[in-house]
Design an enzyme around this catalytic site. Sequence first.
Site, PDB file in Angstrom:
ATOM      1  N   TYR A  64      13.693  31.769   3.786  1.00 39.43           N
ATOM      2  CA  TYR A  64      12.465  32.475   4.188  1.00 39.43           C
ATOM      3  C   TYR A  64      12.475  32.786   5.682  1.00 39.43           C
ATOM      4  O   TYR A  64      12.923  31.969   6.493  1.00 39.43           O
ATOM      5  CB  TYR A  64      11.249  31.588   3.925  1.00 39.43           C
ATOM      6  N   ARG A  84     -10.972   0.913  15.387  1.00 41.13           N
ATOM      7  CA  ARG A  84     -10.820   1.429  14.029  1.00 41.13           C
ATOM      8  C   ARG A  84     -11.725   0.683  13.056  1.00 41.13           C
ATOM      9  O   ARG A  84     -12.584   1.270  12.437  1.00 41.13           O
ATOM     10  CB  ARG A  84      -9.352   1.353  13.605  1.00 41.13           C
ATOM     11  N   LYS A 139       0.846  -1.207   0.000  1.00 38.96           N
ATOM     12  CA  LYS A 139       0.000   0.000   0.000  1.00 38.96           C
ATOM     13  C   LYS A 139       0.874   1.246   0.000  1.00 38.96           C
ATOM     14  O   LYS A 139       2.095   1.150   0.205  1.00 38.96           O
ATOM     15  CB  LYS A 139      -0.921  -0.017   1.231  1.00 38.96           C
ATOM     16  N   MET A 197       9.717  25.131  -0.781  1.00 40.16           N
ATOM     17  CA  MET A 197       8.837  24.164  -1.441  1.00 40.16           C
ATOM     18  C   MET A 197       9.632  23.182  -2.297  1.00 40.16           C
ATOM     19  O   MET A 197       9.412  21.972  -2.256  1.00 40.16           O
ATOM     20  CB  MET A 197       7.799  24.901  -2.289  1.00 40.16           C
TER      21      MET A 197
END
Length: 373
Positions: free
Chosen positions: A264, A127, A33, A313
Amino acid sequence: MLCRIEINAQALTNNYRVLQAKAGKSVVIPVLKANAYGHGLKESFAILKKESPPWIAVNYVSEAEILRDLGFKGRLLIVGPAVERGFTKADELELDLVVGNMDLLKSWANRPGKCRVHVKIETGMSRQGILPEDVDEALAYFSEKKVTPTGVCTHFANVEDVTDQSYALHQMSGFETAIAKFHAAGFTKVLKHAASSASSLIMDSSLFDMARVGVSLYGVWPSKLTKVSYLQLNAKVASLLPVLEWKTEITTLKKVHVGQYIGYGCTFRANREMDIAVLPVGYNEGYPRIAGEGPAYVLIRGERCPIVGRICMNMMMVDVTHTSKNLHVGDEVVLIGKSVDETVSAGDLANWSKTIHYEIFTKLHPDIPRVIV
Ligand SMILES: *Cc1c(COP(=O)(O)O)cnc(C)c1O
């Protein structure tokens, strides 16, 4: 992208074999997964298929469809939440669904179809699953409709974070109560599974018929405590080999003078003459922004280079002043992995970022090329 993820085929194969050997007669189900925990679903499958695993687990039906398209003919277990509208596709792909609520179990029993069901038992995680005391109701319904569930399963909440496994043993007793009900109702061939990586490594009694193994397949220990527990039970540590290395390159080298700011928010100010390398990786690519609060390092030619200033980013800046060697634009930078004698593990990056390696892996951007080595 200007970075790449190298997937070590030998390491993945080794880990699968080590974990299967450890599991003995229990069948290891590789869990692929979350894009194979960031390692690349297609790439990881391309390596693992040579070992012919009889089962693979994923979270979504859509992930199972990719594996069917790639030619996987074995059993596919969907560990994520099943929904009614997923049944048709699950029939078509002949999937094994984990189903953990009574209504859905009944609607499955009411329809003819090729998808199979594994009844999830709620034993202590709140869950997914029906309570052990509600199992009789589901089984009576199955008998009435003349359908047979394929499996019965549960999931441990607290194996990784402790060395005392009393909570897992408590969960196991709830699971065993449920199993006894299946047997009493005549469902004697039902496949039983509970273990994930940690429990399969340190709790033999959790192995049952199958073990759903994720993170350790990729060569890392679920936690330090799991490793400690393993060493209390075994003479030496299992040889799990990290499968993934994350690498990039220097795109710019520059001098920063005393008093100049980096990044930044002007959070970093040079108090000495510095050599800085700019790297083309930021939080978009999956490098945690919080790691910029430091200390955190990347490796260049075997030396630790601290990240300076906030992570952007798509870029970050690292201090290379101390690296005596002549660096060049294009030189390799290791974000996770080994460089000469130094290593940064996914666990190190997780510690610097106040998270777990599972999250580091799954946040690696899917567009980063995965290269099998
Ligand atoms: C993800 C998952 C696993 C695998 O867990 P690891 O700790 O990565 O081995 C096993 N079972 C279920 C139900 C899961 O969701």
